[in-house]
Design an enzyme around this catalytic site. Structure first.
Site, mmCIF file in Angstrom:
data_model
loop_
_atom_site.group_PDB
_atom_site.id
_atom_site.type_symbol
_atom_site.label_atom_id
_atom_site.label_comp_id
_atom_site.label_asym_id
_atom_site.label_seq_id
_atom_site.Cartn_x
_atom_site.Cartn_y
_atom_site.Cartn_z
ATOM 1 N N GLY A 40 63.496 -75.475 -68.822
ATOM 2 C CA GLY A 40 64.695 -74.703 -68.491
ATOM 3 C C GLY A 40 65.699 -74.752 -69.614
ATOM 4 C CB SER A 70 66.420 -68.910 -71.904
ATOM 5 O OG SER A 70 65.647 -69.157 -73.035
ATOM 6 C CB SER A 126 56.958 -69.673 -68.882
ATOM 7 O OG SER A 126 57.443 -68.720 -69.785
ATOM 8 C CD GLU A 133 57.581 -73.203 -77.601
ATOM 9 O OE1 GLU A 133 58.611 -73.789 -77.229
ATOM 10 O OE2 GLU A 133 57.363 -72.016 -77.372
ATOM 11 C CB SER A 149 63.992 -63.533 -81.711
ATOM 12 O OG SER A 149 65.109 -63.746 -82.554
ATOM 13 C CD GLU A 205 64.770 -59.876 -84.767
ATOM 14 O OE1 GLU A 205 64.605 -60.494 -83.692
ATOM 15 O OE2 GLU A 205 63.964 -59.005 -85.170
HETATM 16 C C1 LIG Z 1 57.415 -64.238 -72.244
HETATM 17 C C2 LIG Z 1 58.624 -65.110 -72.367
HETATM 18 C C3 LIG Z 1 58.579 -66.406 -71.898
HETATM 19 C C4 LIG Z 1 59.700 -67.239 -71.980
HETATM 20 N N1 LIG Z 1 59.628 -68.507 -71.468
HETATM 21 C C5 LIG Z 1 60.734 -69.292 -71.488
HETATM 22 C C6 LIG Z 1 60.727 -70.604 -70.896
HETATM 23 O O1 LIG Z 1 59.719 -71.052 -70.353
HETATM 24 N N2 LIG Z 1 61.860 -71.340 -70.906
HETATM 25 C C7 LIG Z 1 62.998 -70.882 -71.505
HETATM 26 O O2 LIG Z 1 63.990 -71.604 -71.512
HETATM 27 N N3 LIG Z 1 63.052 -69.654 -72.080
HETATM 28 C C8 LIG Z 1 61.953 -68.849 -72.079
HETATM 29 N N4 LIG Z 1 62.004 -67.578 -72.640
HETATM 30 C C9 LIG Z 1 63.262 -67.099 -73.212
HETATM 31 C C10 LIG Z 1 63.268 -66.992 -74.731
HETATM 32 O O3 LIG Z 1 63.324 -68.225 -75.338
HETATM 33 C C11 LIG Z 1 64.436 -66.081 -75.130
HETATM 34 O O4 LIG Z 1 64.092 -64.787 -74.715
HETATM 35 C C12 LIG Z 1 64.700 -66.066 -76.605
HETATM 36 O O5 LIG Z 1 65.252 -67.265 -77.009
HETATM 37 C C13 LIG Z 1 65.642 -64.931 -77.000
HETATM 38 O O6 LIG Z 1 66.810 -64.948 -76.227
HETATM 39 P P1 LIG Z 1 67.317 -63.645 -75.453
HETATM 40 O O7 LIG Z 1 66.177 -63.082 -74.743
HETATM 41 O O8 LIG Z 1 68.520 -63.992 -74.701
HETATM 42 O O9 LIG Z 1 67.688 -62.618 -76.592
HETATM 43 P P2 LIG Z 1 69.061 -62.569 -77.385
HETATM 44 O O10 LIG Z 1 69.369 -63.892 -77.920
HETATM 45 O O11 LIG Z 1 70.065 -61.874 -76.572
HETATM 46 O O12 LIG Z 1 68.640 -61.654 -78.609
HETATM 47 C C14 LIG Z 1 68.669 -60.239 -78.559
HETATM 48 C C15 LIG Z 1 68.402 -59.746 -79.957
HETATM 49 O O13 LIG Z 1 69.403 -60.211 -80.844
HETATM 50 C C16 LIG Z 1 68.823 -60.886 -81.923
HETATM 51 N N5 LIG Z 1 69.700 -61.964 -82.385
HETATM 52 C C17 LIG Z 1 70.285 -62.921 -81.637
HETATM 53 N N6 LIG Z 1 71.001 -63.742 -82.431
HETATM 54 C C18 LIG Z 1 70.836 -63.297 -83.694
HETATM 55 C C19 LIG Z 1 71.322 -63.716 -84.970
HETATM 56 N N7 LIG Z 1 72.113 -64.784 -85.093
HETATM 57 N N8 LIG Z 1 70.953 -63.004 -86.065
HETATM 58 C C20 LIG Z 1 70.146 -61.926 -85.954
HETATM 59 N N9 LIG Z 1 69.672 -61.469 -84.781
HETATM 60 C C21 LIG Z 1 70.021 -62.156 -83.663
HETATM 61 C C22 LIG Z 1 67.516 -61.401 -81.378
HETATM 62 O O14 LIG Z 1 66.604 -61.659 -82.412
HETATM 63 C C23 LIG Z 1 67.083 -60.251 -80.513
HETATM 64 O O15 LIG Z 1 66.518 -59.267 -81.315
HETATM 65 C C24 LIG Z 1 60.888 -66.749 -72.569
HETATM 66 C C25 LIG Z 1 60.937 -65.431 -73.059
HETATM 67 C C26 LIG Z 1 59.821 -64.610 -72.971
HETATM 68 C C27 LIG Z 1 59.909 -63.208 -73.509
#
Ligand SMILES: Cc1cc2nc3c(=O)[nH]c(=O)nc-3n(C[C@H](O)[C@H](O)[C@H](O)COP(=O)(O)OP(=O)(O)OC[C@H]3O[C@@H](n4cnc5c(N)ncnc54)[C@H](O)[C@@H]3O)c2cc1C
Lengths: 347, 391
Positions: B132, B134, B166, B249, B373, B375
């Protein structure tokens, strides 16, 4: 050269846009996934535009672009862009009802290879909306055949249509066995090519609409989503992605309307609108579909990336447009195929 | 520099092969390069549980660990041989990685004796864990998390929400990152708690993936009381642990990432033959490009071994995560391209391999988004590897 829409075209765009914003929400797309008739009410409005199937190409593209923007589940493409011009070419009396939107049709042309060219395959593929269409217009073989190379045209009801499932559910595609139709005439293969070219430009316009939707959703999200105390749109990594997406959309939009005007000029050459050869038309069509396909796929991929985790969920609407983008890119010739055809025309 | 493995590694490989020949169930070698299961609930099948336990009991679950932790004290290089062999056969160890890959190393390094006692079951797969981290407003900016834990007597009271967790629908335990000092700078007020998912006040609402499968969830915490001894590491020192989690990881995953790519390239070659385009020079060139991407990445992964301090982030690990995730998306898209008009077709009759390529393509975005991500990976490389100034 003037790419600005006329007052009538602005009116057309605004009215269809307003209609679709109200009648074709993502909720309708989701309902349509498991229940095709959920989109029937939408057609009761869109049928009013079906006459554009044999109307001005630019106007047709304006409507298709808006349909792509909402990924409309609608027989408009099948009925107006594909079936209507074939019926018009052979002077079939059913045309009137199709243009009035009271009857819907579709076109069965591509054979097993999925190519939208004259062929004598009775197994037809990728027939859009075949199961719900009132009539399937079937193009048979005949190239080099007894009747001077003309293709046979027949109609039938697709009671044995088999759904082809794809990434996208908004435009149902079918395989249809076409051996049993009622002959209604013949068509010259060049005339058929011209009809498919026009439908290809219309589909490219639709793809541009879908690409623009993906761009708009991503742009809006980049402005509202805050991480590290700022909107993610303040990061140059995100800005540059959006700039490149918008460049591809602008380029594709322009290529599509250039092609639409080229086809219109070829049909009705006059002093003010210029003229265009068959070769000009073919080149412009290939450029339009290829460029629109690139834009749509680009906006799909970078769009989901910009959305982060939320874009990966079923609950978010983004994937509906990603799916439509990929499905439309593959229909009536992929980007690769159009590039190959274009290559052949350049040497 | 040396190309071949030594005799110690080769005999290790032979021993592993013999074990796999005898024990690996057929299901474990079905390659999970995409999820077909529209509408699946993400539960773990019995064969997978048995298989993970068998690996553990024979010392083949995490070879670098001692016997009592499902290993055999293998060297880092032997571990690589292990990962390669498993990947080459397409055998997956487990269908739920958080327990053995993230939780176990974190607890071993930072946990109390009682917490370390949870590790064998996490590795054996007897306990399913979720992570946990995000939250709706803390994704890339993980340190911005706001799920609150307040110490009240001998327990923490937790309130807040996690998202995209997940395995949360099936997990028994969660490694939960919480804010314990809202007044401190954001990286300094985070702690890690172990939460039993059946504690009153924990509510899991499944979320569906882009393909419709319910594989992750939102998790809500309302006045959840967690015993104070479930704190991992020191109070407010959780950020250091998140860094560790992400490194774990990533460190071993590159072999699987590269193997998945190479397997995909083989698949593309078969696909091109099946579609009758294997003589098309354009198709050949694009598949060859993909082969070169995979194969150069494998070499880069080996280069990272020069510092085989597994569990710590080496620059190669970040490069590998970035490059292999993006290459995987491109690979599946190429699989669609090769099929021309049939590219987006997903049905079993008309679509190649039940829609492996288009469905797999959608799923690949998990890799360029989750776990940091692309980025964010680029930011890390720019700043930490290339020494560019922070903005
Ligand atoms: C299939 C899947 C499984 C997952 N499983 C888990 C899990 O088990 N536990 C858990 O805790 N989380 C989990 N996640 C969450 C995952 O870690 C987050 O989706 C990830 O960290 C990105 O955060 P966000 O989705 O809030 O995107 P955001 O952070 O909102 O990003 C949106 C966009 O902005 C860009 N961005 C953000 N900050 C910057 C920066 N400083 N510079 C440039 N670009 C930037 C990102 O690259 C992206 O393109 C999972 C996600 C997916 C898709």
């Amino acid at each position: 050269m003037d790419f600005s829409p006329s007052d009538d075209q602005v009116l057309l765009r605004d009215s269809i846009r307003a209609l679709l914003a109200a009648e074709c929400t993502p909720a309708v797309l989701r309902a349509h996934m498991s229940d095709l008739p959920a989109a029937t009410p939408l057609w009761s409005h869109l049928g009013d535009f079906a006459a554009l199937g044999v109307g001005p190409t630019v106007d047709l593209c304006i409507v298709m672009e808006e349909l792509g923007y909402v990924a409309a589940p609608s027989p408009f493409f099948a009925s107006a862009c594909l079936a209507a011009p074939v019926l018009a070419a052979i002077g079939d009396p059913c045309l009137d009802e199709i243009l009035a939107g009271t009857t819907t049709g579709t076109l069965a042309l591509a054979g097993s290879d999925g190519m939208w060219r004259a062929n004598s395959d009775s197994h037809k593929t990728f027939v859009p909306d075949a199961a719900s269409a009132d009539m399937v217009v079937v193009i048979g073989g005949g190239v080099g055949g007894a009747d001077g190379g003309n293709c046979t045209v027949a109609t039938q009801i697709a009671d044995d249509a088999r759904r082809i499932t794809t990434l996208d559910s908004t435009r149902p595609l079918y395989n249809v066995e076409c051996a049993t139709g009622t002959p209604i005439g013949t068509i010259d293969p060049d005339a058929l090519d011209a009809i498919i070219e026009r439908a290809t430009v219309a589909l490219a316009a639709e793809l541009v609409g879908t690409a623009r939707r993906l761009l708009d959703m991503s742009l809006a999200y980049a402005k509202e989503r805050v991480q590290f105390g700022v909107a993610i749109g303040s990061f140059q990594a995100i800005q540059h992605k959006l700039v490149d997406m918008s460049l591809d959309v602008e380029r594709a939009w322009s290529a599509v309307y250039f092609a639409a005007m080229t086809l219109a000029a070829a049909d009705a050459p006059d002093e003010s609108d210029g003229s265009a050869s068959r070769l000009d038309c073919k080149r412009a069509v290939h450029v339009a579909k290829a460029t629109a396909g690139i834009a749509a796929k680009h906006c799909a991929k970078d769009g989901i990336q910009i959305h982060g985790g939320i874009g990966f969920t079923w609950e978010h609407d983004l994937h509906l447009f990603i799916r439509r983008a990929y499905a439309s890119e593959a229909l009536l010739g992929t980007t690769n195929w159009h590039h190959e055809q274009l290559g052949d025309l350049l040497f | 520099m040396r190309l071949a493995w030594g005799p110690a590694e080769e005999s290790f490989r032979d021993e592993l092969s013999a074990f796999l020949d005898e024990h690996a169930p057929l299901e474990a070698s079905v390659r999970y390069d995409f999820a077909t299961a529209e509408g699946s609930d993400g539960s773990i099948p019995a064969w997978s549980r048995t298989w993970q336990a068998t690996l553990f009991d024979h010392g083949w679950m995490i070879p670098g660990y001692p016997r009592d932790l499902g290993g055999r004290d293998a060297t880092p290089v032997q571990t690589l041989v292990y990962l390669e062999e498993m990947a080459a056969r397409g055998v997956s160890r487990s269908l739920h990685f958080p327990g053995y890959a993230i939780v176990a190393p974190s607890l071993l390094e930072f946990g109390t004796e009682a917490q370390r006692a949870l590790v064998p079951a996490a590795i054996r797969g007897d306990t399913v864990w979720c992570i946990g981290m995000s939250e709706p407003n803390a994704g890339s900016d993980l340190a911005g998390l706001s799920t609150r834990a307040e110490l009240d007597g001998d327990s923490f009271v937790v309130n807040g929400q996690k998202v995209w967790t997940s395995y949360a629908t099936i997990a028994e335990k969660c490694c939960l990152y919480v804010r314990t000092d809202p007044a401190a700078p954001k990286h300094k007020g985070i702690s890690l708690l172990i939460v039993d998912m059946d504690t009153p006040g924990v509510e899991v609402r499944p979320l569906r993936h882009i393909n419709g499968a319910a594989d992750f969830a939102e998790v809500f915490f309302t006045d959840v009381r967690i015993p104070a001894e479930n704190l991992v590491g020191s109070l407010n020192d959780g950020w250091r642990l998140t860094q560790g989690s992400l490194a774990h990881e990533r460190s071993g995953l590159w072999v699987e990432g590269v193997a998945r790519l190479e397997h995909g390239v083989t698949g593309l070659i078969d696909l091109a033959r099946e579609c009758g385009v294997s003589d098309d020079p354009n198709v050949r060139r694009r598949i060859a490009e993909m082969y070169a991407r995979a194969s150069s990445l494998r070499a880069l992964g080996y280069k990272g071994l020069a510092s085989p301090d597994s569990g710590r982030m080496s620059p190669e690990h970040t490069y590998m995560k970035l490059a292999s995730s993006e290459a995987t998306s491109a690979l599946f898209e190429l699989g669609m391209d090769i099929q021309g008009a049939y590219g987006p077709v997903t049905d079993a009759v008309r679509g190649a391999e039940h829609g492996r390529w288009p469905l797999g393509f959608l799923i690949t975005f998990a890799n360029t988004i989750a776990g940091g991500s692309s980025e964010i990976q680029r930011n890390i490389i720019a700043q930490r590897v290339l020494g560019l100034p922070r903005t």
